[in-house]
Scaffold this motif. Structure first.
Motif, PDB file in Angstrom:
ATOM      1  N   TRP A  40       0.813  -1.213   0.000  1.00 54.55           N
ATOM      2  CA  TRP A  40       0.000   0.000   0.000  1.00 54.55           C
ATOM      3  C   TRP A  40       0.847   1.264   0.000  1.00 54.55           C
ATOM      4  N   THR A 128     -13.235  -1.772   1.393  1.00 55.57           N
ATOM      5  CA  THR A 128     -12.838  -3.027   2.022  1.00 55.57           C
ATOM      6  C   THR A 128     -13.987  -3.596   2.844  1.00 55.57           C
ATOM      7  N   ASN A 135     -19.058   4.512   3.482  1.00 55.45           N
ATOM      8  CA  ASN A 135     -18.045   4.701   2.437  1.00 55.45           C
ATOM      9  C   ASN A 135     -18.122   6.123   1.892  1.00 55.45           C
ATOM     10  N   THR A 192     -11.655   2.848   1.570  1.00 58.69           N
ATOM     11  CA  THR A 192     -12.282   2.887   0.240  1.00 58.69           C
ATOM     12  C   THR A 192     -11.291   2.974  -0.911  1.00 58.69           C
TER      13      THR A 192
END
Length: 248
Positions: A40, A128, A135, A192
């Motif tokens: 990430w 996720t 969200n 998100t």
């Protein structure tokens, strides 16, 4: 600046944004790529510097490359409302073009990837933990941080080096925007995938739906309104708050 010039520079800047941004995600995701499983943090840095490159190219138009920024600056008063449609259309078109170019770069890796149905995330965001109202809240807050920074960051001041944006930090210029985007990705991007840009999500999502990717999955149109509406609201709220703050 004419509408045509706005369209050209915003389209090119946003195309580079999504070419590099989708590119780093492809590099991390696709099995036969050198960046596979880079994590990430690599994605966050890649998207941050994608914003730097795209904004630098779109400098003649004040480097919006994001409908949320355009809306925030229009509400705040820096961008005329009659220019807003041109900005947004150019950003959407450029984002789709950049995503298509990303696919061209990684075509062989797409063709040999062992999970072709799971490639949508290279192009578009997704939660996720799916819960569209929450969200949406995530995208509003993350985009608010970005657009409020854009509006409130220190101005370069008169007579300084060409190429430093009027809305940007006087020492770092567009690189400052990159660091903010990296920070948002590292801190707020987990739930998100931090679209924080309606064009960055919709343009590549459309490209994904149209591109001849072997075994690709759904474009998830049922979720697509969240990364459209959330960033738009975040940008509008940032511009609106600026109007009620004391002048500096």
């Amino acid at each position: 600046m004419s509408y045509g010039e706005i369209f050209l520079w915003e389209m090119m800047g946003t195309a580079v944004l999504t070419l590099l941004g989708c590119g780093v995600t492809a590099n991390v995701t696709l099995r036969r790529s050198l960046g596979h499983e880079g994590g990430w943090l690599l994605v966050s840095f890649g998207w941050g510097f994608a914003v730097f490159a795209g904004a630098s190219i779109a400098g003649p138009t004040d480097a919006h490359i994001n409908p949320a920024v355009t809306l925030g600056l229009a509400v705040e008063g820096s961008t005329p409302w009659d220019q807003v449609p041109t900005y947004i259309i150019a950003q959407m078109v450029g984002a789709a073009i950049g995503a298509g170019l990303c696919w061209a770069v990684y075509k062989l890796q797409f063709d040999t990837h062992d999970d072709p149905a799971g490639t949508r995330g290279i192009f578009a965001t997704g939660p996720t933990v799916p819960n569209k109202p929450w969200n949406l809240v995530t995208e509003i807050i993350a985009t608010f941080v970005l657009v409020f920074w854009v509006i409130q960051s220190p101005e370069a001041g008169p007579g300084d080096t060409p190429g430093i944006p009027e809305f940007g930090n006087s020492a770092l210029g567009y690189a400052a925007v990159a660091f903010v985007v990296i920070g948002i990705g590292a801190s707020l991007g987990g739930p998100t995938g931090y679209a924080i840009n309606p064009a960055r999500d919709l343009g590549p999502r459309v490209a994904y739906a149209l591109l001849p990717i072997r075994g690709k999955g759904s474009a998830e149109w049922g979720y697509s309104w969240v990364p459209l509406l959330g960033p738009a609201l975040g940008g509008i709220l940032a511009g609106a708050l600026t109007l009620v703050l004391p002048a500096t």
